[in-house]
Design a protein around this motif. Structure first.
Motif, PDB file in Angstrom:
ATOM      1  N   ARG A 134       0.583  -1.063   0.535  1.00 38.53           N
ATOM      2  CA  ARG A 134      -0.228  -0.196   0.244  1.00 38.53           C
ATOM      3  C   ARG A 134       1.359   1.543   0.287  1.00 38.53           C
ATOM      4  O   ARG A 134       0.344   2.218  -0.597  1.00 38.53           O
ATOM      5  CB  ARG A 134      -0.935  -0.194   1.546  1.00 38.53           C
ATOM      6  N   ARG A 135       1.922   0.896   0.698  1.00 42.79           N
ATOM      7  CA  ARG A 135       2.995   2.260   1.152  1.00 42.79           C
ATOM      8  C   ARG A 135       4.264   2.361  -0.219  1.00 42.79           C
ATOM      9  O   ARG A 135       4.479   3.364  -0.349  1.00 42.79           O
ATOM     10  CB  ARG A 135       2.983   2.452   2.221  1.00 42.79           C
ATOM     11  N   ASN A 136       5.000   1.625  -0.358  1.00 45.04           N
ATOM     12  CA  ASN A 136       5.761   1.507  -1.444  1.00 45.04           C
ATOM     13  C   ASN A 136       5.998   0.213  -2.468  1.00 45.04           C
ATOM     14  O   ASN A 136       6.405  -0.548  -2.502  1.00 45.04           O
ATOM     15  CB  ASN A 136       7.083   1.254  -0.254  1.00 45.04           C
ATOM     16  N   PRO A 137       5.011   0.387  -3.661  1.00 38.22           N
ATOM     17  CA  PRO A 137       4.531  -0.568  -4.603  1.00 38.22           C
ATOM     18  C   PRO A 137       5.618  -1.464  -5.178  1.00 38.22           C
ATOM     19  O   PRO A 137       6.149  -0.072  -5.553  1.00 38.22           O
ATOM     20  CB  PRO A 137       3.237  -0.685  -4.583  1.00 38.22           C
ATOM     21  N   THR A 138       5.701  -1.809  -5.557  1.00 38.93           N
ATOM     22  CA  THR A 138       6.554  -2.045  -7.480  1.00 38.93           C
ATOM     23  C   THR A 138       6.241  -1.342  -8.132  1.00 38.93           C
ATOM     24  O   THR A 138       4.910  -1.417  -8.433  1.00 38.93           O
ATOM     25  CB  THR A 138       7.068  -3.275  -7.271  1.00 38.93           C
ATOM     26  N   PRO A 139       7.038  -0.058  -9.144  1.00 36.54           N
ATOM     27  CA  PRO A 139       7.000   0.607  -9.777  1.00 36.54           C
ATOM     28  C   PRO A 139       6.218  -0.896 -11.179  1.00 36.54           C
ATOM     29  O   PRO A 139       6.915  -1.430 -11.197  1.00 36.54           O
ATOM     30  CB  PRO A 139       8.320   0.836 -10.449  1.00 36.54           C
ATOM     31  N   LYS A 154      -5.349  12.323  -5.515  1.00 35.49           N
ATOM     32  CA  LYS A 154      -6.977  12.657  -5.870  1.00 35.49           C
ATOM     33  C   LYS A 154      -6.787  13.453  -4.022  1.00 35.49           C
ATOM     34  O   LYS A 154      -6.933  14.179  -4.149  1.00 35.49           O
ATOM     35  CB  LYS A 154      -7.576  11.713  -4.586  1.00 35.49           C
ATOM     36  N   GLN A 155      -5.407  12.978  -2.990  1.00 31.77           N
ATOM     37  CA  GLN A 155      -5.530  13.752  -2.488  1.00 31.77           C
ATOM     38  C   GLN A 155      -4.672  15.102  -2.807  1.00 31.77           C
ATOM     39  O   GLN A 155      -4.991  15.671  -2.129  1.00 31.77           O
ATOM     40  CB  GLN A 155      -4.429  12.862  -0.901  1.00 31.77           C
ATOM     41  N   LEU A 156      -3.214  15.301  -3.502  1.00 35.39           N
ATOM     42  CA  LEU A 156      -2.769  16.480  -4.486  1.00 35.39           C
ATOM     43  C   LEU A 156      -3.472  17.058  -4.499  1.00 35.39           C
ATOM     44  O   LEU A 156      -3.731  18.125  -5.067  1.00 35.39           O
ATOM     45  CB  LEU A 156      -1.872  16.154  -5.303  1.00 35.39           C
ATOM     46  N   THR A 157      -4.786  17.143  -5.466  1.00 38.52           N
ATOM     47  CA  THR A 157      -5.640  17.867  -6.487  1.00 38.52           C
ATOM     48  C   THR A 157      -6.710  18.301  -4.981  1.00 38.52           C
ATOM     49  O   THR A 157      -6.969  19.006  -4.964  1.00 38.52           O
ATOM     50  CB  THR A 157      -6.654  16.480  -6.711  1.00 38.52           C
ATOM     51  N   HIS A 158      -7.584  17.438  -3.469  1.00 40.16           N
ATOM     52  CA  HIS A 158      -7.994  18.168  -3.430  1.00 40.16           C
ATOM     53  C   HIS A 158      -7.371  19.050  -2.338  1.00 40.16           C
ATOM     54  O   HIS A 158      -8.084  20.220  -1.093  1.00 40.16           O
ATOM     55  CB  HIS A 158      -8.376  16.973  -1.668  1.00 40.16           C
ATOM     56  N   THR A 159      -5.750  18.629  -1.393  1.00 45.30           N
ATOM     57  CA  THR A 159      -5.313  19.478  -0.605  1.00 45.30           C
ATOM     58  C   THR A 159      -4.365  20.200  -1.360  1.00 45.30           C
ATOM     59  O   THR A 159      -3.712  21.168   0.190  1.00 45.30           O
ATOM     60  CB  THR A 159      -3.754  18.414   0.571  1.00 45.30           C
ATOM     61  N   LYS A 160      -4.095  20.853  -2.937  1.00 44.45           N
ATOM     62  CA  LYS A 160      -3.230  21.011  -2.869  1.00 44.45           C
ATOM     63  C   LYS A 160      -1.207  20.845  -3.087  1.00 44.45           C
ATOM     64  O   LYS A 160      -0.415  21.752  -2.670  1.00 44.45           O
ATOM     65  CB  LYS A 160      -3.422  22.897  -2.945  1.00 44.45           C
ATOM     66  N   LYS A 161      -1.477  20.123  -1.624  1.00 42.25           N
ATOM     67  CA  LYS A 161       0.013  20.215  -1.113  1.00 42.25           C
ATOM     68  C   LYS A 161       0.521  18.156  -0.853  1.00 42.25           C
ATOM     69  O   LYS A 161       0.132  17.742  -0.153  1.00 42.25           O
ATOM     70  CB  LYS A 161       0.472  21.490   0.209  1.00 42.25           C
ATOM     71  N   VAL A 162       2.023  17.888  -0.282  1.00 42.02           N
ATOM     72  CA  VAL A 162       2.311  16.798  -0.201  1.00 42.02           C
ATOM     73  C   VAL A 162       2.486  17.133   1.142  1.00 42.02           C
ATOM     74  O   VAL A 162       2.925  18.019   1.896  1.00 42.02           O
ATOM     75  CB  VAL A 162       3.853  16.526  -1.019  1.00 42.02           C
ATOM     76  N   GLY A 184       3.538  14.119   3.964  1.00 40.88           N
ATOM     77  CA  GLY A 184       4.421  13.161   4.498  1.00 40.88           C
ATOM     78  C   GLY A 184       6.016  13.154   3.903  1.00 40.88           C
ATOM     79  O   GLY A 184       5.507  13.474   2.313  1.00 40.88           O
ATOM     80  N   ARG A 185       7.315  12.754   3.735  1.00 40.84           N
ATOM     81  CA  ARG A 185       8.171  12.089   3.308  1.00 40.84           C
ATOM     82  C   ARG A 185       8.207  11.221   2.222  1.00 40.84           C
ATOM     83  O   ARG A 185       8.870  11.637   0.994  1.00 40.84           O
ATOM     84  CB  ARG A 185       9.435  11.878   4.632  1.00 40.84           C
ATOM     85  N   GLY A 186       7.869  10.060   2.295  1.00 35.67           N
ATOM     86  CA  GLY A 186       7.422   9.431   1.858  1.00 35.67           C
ATOM     87  C   GLY A 186       6.783   9.223   0.231  1.00 35.67           C
ATOM     88  O   GLY A 186       7.488   9.458  -0.299  1.00 35.67           O
ATOM     89  N   ASN A 187       6.291  10.014   0.822  1.00 30.72           N
ATOM     90  CA  ASN A 187       4.819  10.582  -0.545  1.00 30.72           C
ATOM     91  C   ASN A 187       5.709  12.039  -1.685  1.00 30.72           C
ATOM     92  O   ASN A 187       5.955  11.742  -2.932  1.00 30.72           O
ATOM     93  CB  ASN A 187       3.240  11.525   0.077  1.00 30.72           C
ATOM     94  N   ASP A 225      11.743  19.240  -6.272  1.00 29.27           N
ATOM     95  CA  ASP A 225      12.052  18.435  -4.928  1.00 29.27           C
ATOM     96  C   ASP A 225      10.794  17.853  -4.424  1.00 29.27           C
ATOM     97  O   ASP A 225      10.978  17.157  -2.866  1.00 29.27           O
ATOM     98  CB  ASP A 225      12.194  19.573  -3.955  1.00 29.27           C
ATOM     99  N   GLY A 226      10.256  16.846  -4.895  1.00 22.77           N
ATOM    100  CA  GLY A 226       8.933  15.951  -4.363  1.00 22.77           C
ATOM    101  C   GLY A 226       7.631  16.816  -4.161  1.00 22.77           C
ATOM    102  O   GLY A 226       6.826  16.028  -3.839  1.00 22.77           O
ATOM    103  N   SER A 227       7.271  18.705  -4.127  1.00 25.56           N
ATOM    104  CA  SER A 227       6.348  18.982  -3.998  1.00 25.56           C
ATOM    105  C   SER A 227       5.647  19.303  -5.285  1.00 25.56           C
ATOM    106  O   SER A 227       5.908  19.109  -6.166  1.00 25.56           O
ATOM    107  CB  SER A 227       6.807  20.183  -3.603  1.00 25.56           C
TER     108      SER A 227
END
Length: 431
Positions: free
Chosen positions: A256-261, A275-283, A285-288, A323-325
């Motif tokens: 669920r958190r770190n799937p195989t590409p 969906k989360q990024l579309t709703h909150t407009k920001k990242v 967690g470091r993993g995401n 930078d992941g953002s």
């Protein structure tokens, strides 16, 4: 099995000490002679061991994914050096060294658990044979012999005789029913863990022999557990069932958190992240952030699910940063095509190249064009003839008699190929 267990007798004392410490804790709650106290002590031992093995589990995941990536190269080496096994082994070791992978890393958690497993088996066998072992003295031995889990003693086995089970103050039917249920649960948990790994967390774009091997193990391991499980004491079955359930939950978390590409799990993960990024407009967690950073860094090498993720952010007015953002975009952002190249901004359609025609199609088109050209030429000739026929044959130039020389001169000029029709009259001084 006793010979194998005796080889790990050096770890028997630490394992028995851990069990006794947990037993003193749970014994104060449930009673020292209950199956809950001893059963939960074994479960707590498993949890403690698996927590210590988490770094090895992470290394196992990385090694498994690295091996999946190397499968095409390994297959090429096997085909190239099919007749030279020594050269094949040398090239394989060279490939492992260059990529920094180790095939044995995927087996580290199982190998690391083996000493604890056999030490626990040795402890429970001592309880069944009424022998003190490790830090388990005579009072603890008697307490463990009285402990029953759903009517089955900790040291009882499926294949035990009725006299041996009766010596542990239990019935053979209870022992076999409990052990059969635990063996089935143990095999099912192993099968489900391997199945969710094969169906959800494997790159479906690459077909390698490694996938066939994993599919075979999905059926082999449960059968092995079922065969060997009939010779395991109830306490060992509790240990192995607990570790299988832990592995299943750990695998579900990783999927669920770190799937195989390239896997189905990655498609589901990126869909949730979008969906989360579309709703909150920001990242969050470091993993995401690391996932987005890795996708941006791939560029044209992104797979289908990663391109779909980037395009979904673009449609929502967001741009993934290096930078992941993510950042909001004021203008329309071009989406990516299937090959990873950006399409035209503003949704303008891409210019299409004409399709290549076959030889028969080109010949048919040429014949059709020639027929049309002949039709147009005939039509023009017919029109010219009609115009010529509409003019009077005895028409004479203005100011000249109809039967004069000028009329005959015009006729001769028309026959000689000069311009037809009325001629410009001569000046009167030149008559």
């Amino acid at each position: 099995m006793d010979t194998i267990a005796s080889l790990f007798s050096f770890i028997t004392t630490p394992v028995s000490w851990v069990i006794v410490q947990f037993h003193s804790l749970y014994g104060a709650i449930f009673g020292p002679d209950t199956g809950w106290a001893w059963g939960l002590s074994i479960v707590s031992l498993v949890i403690l061991i698996r927590i210590c093995l988490i770094p090895l589990f992470v290394k196992q995941i990385k090694a498994t994914r690295a091996m999946q990536t190397l499968q095409p190269e390994m297959k090429k080496i096997q085909e190239r050096y099919k007749s030279d096994k020594q050269r094949q082994s040398e090239e394989m070791m060279k490939l492992y060294k260059e990529s920094g992978t180790n095939p044995l890393s995927s087996c580290l958690p199982i190998l690391a658990q083996s000493p604890f497993f056999f030490a626990l088996y040795h402890v429970l066998s001592g309880i069944a044979s009424n022998d003190t072992i490790g830090v388990i003295d005579k009072p603890l031995l008697e307490s463990a012999q009285k402990a029953h889990i759903f009517g089955a003693p900790l040291a009882a086995k499926f294949m035990d005789s009725e006299e041996k089970v009766a010596a542990l103050h239990a019935s053979l039917t209870d022992v076999r029913v409990v052990t059969a249920i635990m063996i089935c649960l143990m095999s099912f948990s192993q099968f489900y863990t391997q199945r969710q790994l094969m169906t959800k967390n494997v790159d479906t774009t690459v077909k390698t022999p490694f996938m066939q091997q994993q599919k075979m193990l999905m059926y082999v391991f449960p059968i092995m557990f079922a065969v060997f499980g009939i010779n395991f004491p109830v306490g060992v079955l509790v240990y192995w069932l607990t570790t299988n359930v832990w592995t299943m939950g750990q695998q579900m978390f990783v999927i669920r958190r770190n799937p195989t590409p390239g896997s189905k799990a990655q498609a589901a993960f990126l869909e949730r992240l979008q969906k989360q990024l579309t709703h909150t407009k920001k990242v969050r967690g470091r993993g995401n952030a690391n996932v987005i950073k890795a996708i941006v860094a791939k560029g044209r090498d992104r797979n289908e699910f990663e391109r779909k993720f980037i395009n979904g952010l673009s449609k929502a007015g967001l741009v993934a940063q290096a930078d992941g953002s993510v950042a909001q975009s004021d203008s329309a952002v071009a989406t990516e095509t299937e090959d990873g190249t950006p399409a035209a901004a503003g949704g303008a359609p891409k210019r299409q190249q004409p399709k290549r025609q076959s030889k028969s199609q080109r010949q048919s088109a040429a014949a059709h064009g020639k027929a049309e050209s002949d039709t147009e030429t005939a039509s023009e000739a017919k029109t010219s003839l009609e115009k010529t026929q509409d003019e009077p044959e005895d028409a004479a130039p203005q100011g000249k008699p109809a039967g004069g020389k000028s009329g005959s001169g015009n006729a001769r000029q028309a026959k000689s190929g000069q311009r037809k029709g009325q001629q410009r009259p001569k000046h009167p001084s030149k008559k």
